[in-house]
Write a protein that holds these residues in place. Structure first.
Motif, PDB file in Angstrom:
ATOM      1  N   ALA A 131      22.089  89.397  10.166  1.00  0.00           N
ATOM      2  CA  ALA A 131      20.668  89.755  10.218  1.00  0.00           C
ATOM      3  C   ALA A 131      19.919  88.842  11.197  1.00  0.00           C
ATOM      4  O   ALA A 131      19.030  89.297  11.932  1.00  0.00           O
ATOM      5  CB  ALA A 131      20.056  89.674   8.818  1.00  0.00           C
ATOM      6  N   ASP A 132      20.298  87.551  11.248  1.00  0.00           N
ATOM      7  CA  ASP A 132      19.683  86.622  12.211  1.00  0.00           C
ATOM      8  C   ASP A 132      19.922  87.102  13.642  1.00  0.00           C
ATOM      9  O   ASP A 132      19.004  87.126  14.463  1.00  0.00           O
ATOM     10  CB  ASP A 132      20.298  85.206  12.081  1.00  0.00           C
ATOM     11  CG  ASP A 132      19.766  84.452  10.878  1.00  0.00           C
ATOM     12  OD1 ASP A 132      18.704  84.839  10.344  1.00  0.00           O
ATOM     13  OD2 ASP A 132      20.420  83.471  10.471  1.00  0.00           O
ATOM     14  N   ALA A 133      21.185  87.495  13.929  1.00  0.00           N
ATOM     15  CA  ALA A 133      21.532  87.920  15.297  1.00  0.00           C
ATOM     16  C   ALA A 133      20.737  89.164  15.691  1.00  0.00           C
ATOM     17  O   ALA A 133      20.245  89.273  16.817  1.00  0.00           O
ATOM     18  CB  ALA A 133      23.038  88.173  15.388  1.00  0.00           C
ATOM     19  N   ILE A 134      20.608  90.115  14.761  1.00  0.00           N
ATOM     20  CA  ILE A 134      19.866  91.352  15.060  1.00  0.00           C
ATOM     21  C   ILE A 134      18.381  91.034  15.277  1.00  0.00           C
ATOM     22  O   ILE A 134      17.762  91.498  16.245  1.00  0.00           O
ATOM     23  CB  ILE A 134      20.058  92.382  13.921  1.00  0.00           C
ATOM     24  CG1 ILE A 134      21.519  92.860  13.893  1.00  0.00           C
ATOM     25  CG2 ILE A 134      19.094  93.561  14.076  1.00  0.00           C
ATOM     26  CD1 ILE A 134      21.881  93.722  12.689  1.00  0.00           C
ATOM     27  N   ALA A 135      17.826  90.227  14.381  1.00  0.00           N
ATOM     28  CA  ALA A 135      16.390  89.887  14.498  1.00  0.00           C
ATOM     29  C   ALA A 135      16.116  89.149  15.812  1.00  0.00           C
ATOM     30  O   ALA A 135      15.131  89.439  16.499  1.00  0.00           O
ATOM     31  CB  ALA A 135      15.966  89.034  13.298  1.00  0.00           C
ATOM     32  N   ARG A 186      13.512  89.299   7.915  1.00  0.00           N
ATOM     33  CA  ARG A 186      13.412  88.747   9.285  1.00  0.00           C
ATOM     34  C   ARG A 186      12.525  89.628  10.166  1.00  0.00           C
ATOM     35  O   ARG A 186      12.631  89.602  11.391  1.00  0.00           O
ATOM     36  CB  ARG A 186      14.808  88.617   9.884  1.00  0.00           C
ATOM     37  CG  ARG A 186      15.623  87.514   9.197  1.00  0.00           C
ATOM     38  CD  ARG A 186      17.104  87.720   9.364  1.00  0.00           C
ATOM     39  NE  ARG A 186      17.855  86.630   8.767  1.00  0.00           N
ATOM     40  CZ  ARG A 186      18.150  86.551   7.458  1.00  0.00           C
ATOM     41  NH1 ARG A 186      17.756  87.500   6.617  1.00  0.00           N
ATOM     42  NH2 ARG A 186      18.831  85.520   6.995  1.00  0.00           N
ATOM     43  N   ASP A 187      11.677  90.426   9.525  1.00  0.00           N
ATOM     44  CA  ASP A 187      10.701  91.278  10.226  1.00  0.00           C
ATOM     45  C   ASP A 187      11.321  92.357  11.098  1.00  0.00           C
ATOM     46  O   ASP A 187      10.684  92.838  12.040  1.00  0.00           O
ATOM     47  CB  ASP A 187       9.720  90.429  11.072  1.00  0.00           C
ATOM     48  CG  ASP A 187       8.875  89.524  10.198  1.00  0.00           C
ATOM     49  OD1 ASP A 187       8.581  89.932   9.055  1.00  0.00           O
ATOM     50  OD2 ASP A 187       8.550  88.411  10.649  1.00  0.00           O
ATOM     51  N   VAL A 188      12.573  92.743  10.821  1.00  0.00           N
ATOM     52  CA  VAL A 188      13.174  93.894  11.503  1.00  0.00           C
ATOM     53  C   VAL A 188      12.683  95.141  10.754  1.00  0.00           C
ATOM     54  O   VAL A 188      12.826  95.218   9.529  1.00  0.00           O
ATOM     55  CB  VAL A 188      14.722  93.823  11.465  1.00  0.00           C
ATOM     56  CG1 VAL A 188      15.341  95.089  12.046  1.00  0.00           C
ATOM     57  CG2 VAL A 188      15.217  92.579  12.198  1.00  0.00           C
ATOM     58  N   PRO A 189      12.083  96.124  11.469  1.00  0.00           N
ATOM     59  CA  PRO A 189      11.523  97.305  10.784  1.00  0.00           C
ATOM     60  C   PRO A 189      12.605  98.303  10.358  1.00  0.00           C
ATOM     61  O   PRO A 189      12.678  99.438  10.831  1.00  0.00           O
ATOM     62  CB  PRO A 189      10.575  97.888  11.842  1.00  0.00           C
ATOM     63  CG  PRO A 189      11.173  97.481  13.150  1.00  0.00           C
ATOM     64  CD  PRO A 189      11.826  96.147  12.931  1.00  0.00           C
ATOM     65  N   ALA A 190      13.457  97.849   9.440  1.00  0.00           N
ATOM     66  CA  ALA A 190      14.638  98.618   9.031  1.00  0.00           C
ATOM     67  C   ALA A 190      14.284  99.636   7.954  1.00  0.00           C
ATOM     68  O   ALA A 190      13.557  99.311   7.004  1.00  0.00           O
ATOM     69  CB  ALA A 190      15.696  97.652   8.509  1.00  0.00           C
ATOM     70  N   VAL A 191      14.772 100.869   8.114  1.00  0.00           N
ATOM     71  CA  VAL A 191      14.521 101.924   7.117  1.00  0.00           C
ATOM     72  C   VAL A 191      15.840 102.620   6.761  1.00  0.00           C
ATOM     73  O   VAL A 191      16.719 102.740   7.608  1.00  0.00           O
ATOM     74  CB  VAL A 191      13.501 102.979   7.626  1.00  0.00           C
ATOM     75  CG1 VAL A 191      12.119 102.356   7.769  1.00  0.00           C
ATOM     76  CG2 VAL A 191      13.942 103.612   8.936  1.00  0.00           C
ATOM     77  N   PRO A 192      15.972 103.074   5.498  1.00  0.00           N
ATOM     78  CA  PRO A 192      17.257 103.658   5.082  1.00  0.00           C
ATOM     79  C   PRO A 192      17.402 105.126   5.469  1.00  0.00           C
ATOM     80  O   PRO A 192      16.434 105.873   5.463  1.00  0.00           O
ATOM     81  CB  PRO A 192      17.188 103.542   3.553  1.00  0.00           C
ATOM     82  CG  PRO A 192      15.732 103.649   3.231  1.00  0.00           C
ATOM     83  CD  PRO A 192      15.002 103.013   4.391  1.00  0.00           C
ATOM     84  N   GLY A 236       9.526 103.422  16.519  1.00  0.00           N
ATOM     85  CA  GLY A 236       9.660 101.966  16.425  1.00  0.00           C
ATOM     86  C   GLY A 236      10.441 101.436  15.238  1.00  0.00           C
ATOM     87  O   GLY A 236      10.467 100.217  15.004  1.00  0.00           O
ATOM     88  N   PHE A 237      11.087 102.320  14.482  1.00  0.00           N
ATOM     89  CA  PHE A 237      11.861 101.858  13.320  1.00  0.00           C
ATOM     90  C   PHE A 237      13.316 101.589  13.703  1.00  0.00           C
ATOM     91  O   PHE A 237      13.805 102.051  14.747  1.00  0.00           O
ATOM     92  CB  PHE A 237      11.840 102.912  12.207  1.00  0.00           C
ATOM     93  CG  PHE A 237      10.478 103.139  11.612  1.00  0.00           C
ATOM     94  CD1 PHE A 237       9.958 102.256  10.674  1.00  0.00           C
ATOM     95  CD2 PHE A 237       9.700 104.240  12.000  1.00  0.00           C
ATOM     96  CE1 PHE A 237       8.695 102.461  10.123  1.00  0.00           C
ATOM     97  CE2 PHE A 237       8.443 104.453  11.457  1.00  0.00           C
ATOM     98  CZ  PHE A 237       7.940 103.568  10.516  1.00  0.00           C
ATOM     99  N   VAL A 238      14.008 100.859  12.847  1.00  0.00           N
ATOM    100  CA  VAL A 238      15.455 100.646  12.998  1.00  0.00           C
ATOM    101  C   VAL A 238      16.136 101.367  11.829  1.00  0.00           C
ATOM    102  O   VAL A 238      16.164 100.859  10.699  1.00  0.00           O
ATOM    103  CB  VAL A 238      15.800  99.131  12.973  1.00  0.00           C
ATOM    104  CG1 VAL A 238      17.325  98.934  12.959  1.00  0.00           C
ATOM    105  CG2 VAL A 238      15.180  98.416  14.163  1.00  0.00           C
TER     106      VAL A 238
END
Ligand code: IP8
Length: 248
Positions: A30-34, A97-103, A132-134
């Motif tokens: 998650a750190d690497a993605i963020a 980590r403020d990544v705009p992740a959605v399922p 703008g979502f992930v």
């Protein structure tokens, strides 16, 4: 630049212990993605995660695979339920980590024909990306004509997604640093399955989707190049490098 990233189940879970996440590995991922999103290395990103000790444990218990189906409602709830639980863990780490992740739940979206061909709508994913979502998908079950339900592997979804979205880059982060030869050295590039058929054994832990051999076969079908790398290669991949093995 559209990037499709698969996080192998053995990267984010303890694959040999039922329903156990690998918290440290998930944090690192998650750190690497963020970081990659915050510095602008990646803009449109779709994440797909595998089943690891969540999906594969239950799928093997109920005898369900990508080809062998089940009509047992308990199997559906056990397997799909475990995958949505794992999805929540992955989403939480990204959201922290403020990544705009959605399922995105493949069970509610896709289906297979009697011949096993997967139909999966991608309009919602394209729209979420452009807003703008992930989107974060996962290996799951899907309705399968004549079989009840069967497993859809994350790798299958990656191949479908990469083709439908016209992905620029496809990466599979796995527990090993790439496809390994007989001497455990990373094979730099694979163009033909036959060149590596001898060295591609079955996955050691319970894996109803076929392990590394199935991954390589599926990725060879893609128009774009794909890269298989280990946890240590994730940041390099997201920065635009090709660590591990390139499947052409
Ligand atoms: O780990 C399989 O996904 P994979 C998901 O990507 C289930 O093969 C439900 C076993």
């Amino acid at each position: 630049m559209t990037v499709v990233l698969k996080l192998g189940g053995s990267v984010v879970t303890e694959k040999d212990r039922a329903e156990t996440i690998d918290g440290a590995a998930l944090d690192h991922t998650a750190d690497a993605i963020a970081d990659a999103i915050s510095v602008g290395d990646v803009d449109d990103l779709v994440v797909v995660h595998g089943g690891g000790s969540f999906g594969h444990h239950h799928a093997s218990e109920f005898g369900v695979s990508t080809t062998d189906g089940s009509h047992d409602v308990d199997a559906v709830h056990a397997i799909h339920g475990a995958m949505t639980t794992l999805n929540q863990f992955v989403l939480r780490r990204l959201l922290d980590r403020d990544v705009p992740a959605v399922p995105i739940q493949p069970f509610s979206a896709g289906h297979r024909s009697e011949r096993g061909e997967l139909t999966f709508p991608f309009g919602q994913i394209e729209t979420l990306l452009s807003e703008g979502f992930v989107p974060v998908l996962h290996g799951d079950l899907v309705a399968h004509a004549g079989e009840g339900v069967t497993v859809v592997s994350g790798d299958e979804l990656v191949v479908e997604l990469a083709a439908s979205l016209g992905a620029d880059r496809v990466g599979l982060c796995s527990a090993v640093p790439g496809v390994l030869d007989d001497a455990d050295a990373v094979i730099d590039r694979i163009d033909e399955y036959d060149d590596v058929a001898d060295v591609l054994g079955e996955s050691e832990a319970t894996d109803v989707s076929g392990g590394m051999a199935a991954k390589v076969r599926a990725l060879l079908d893609l128009d774009s190049n794909a890269t298989i790398f280990g946890r240590d290669g994730l940041s390099a991949f997201l920065e635009g490098d090709d660590p591990g093995t390139t499947i052409d």
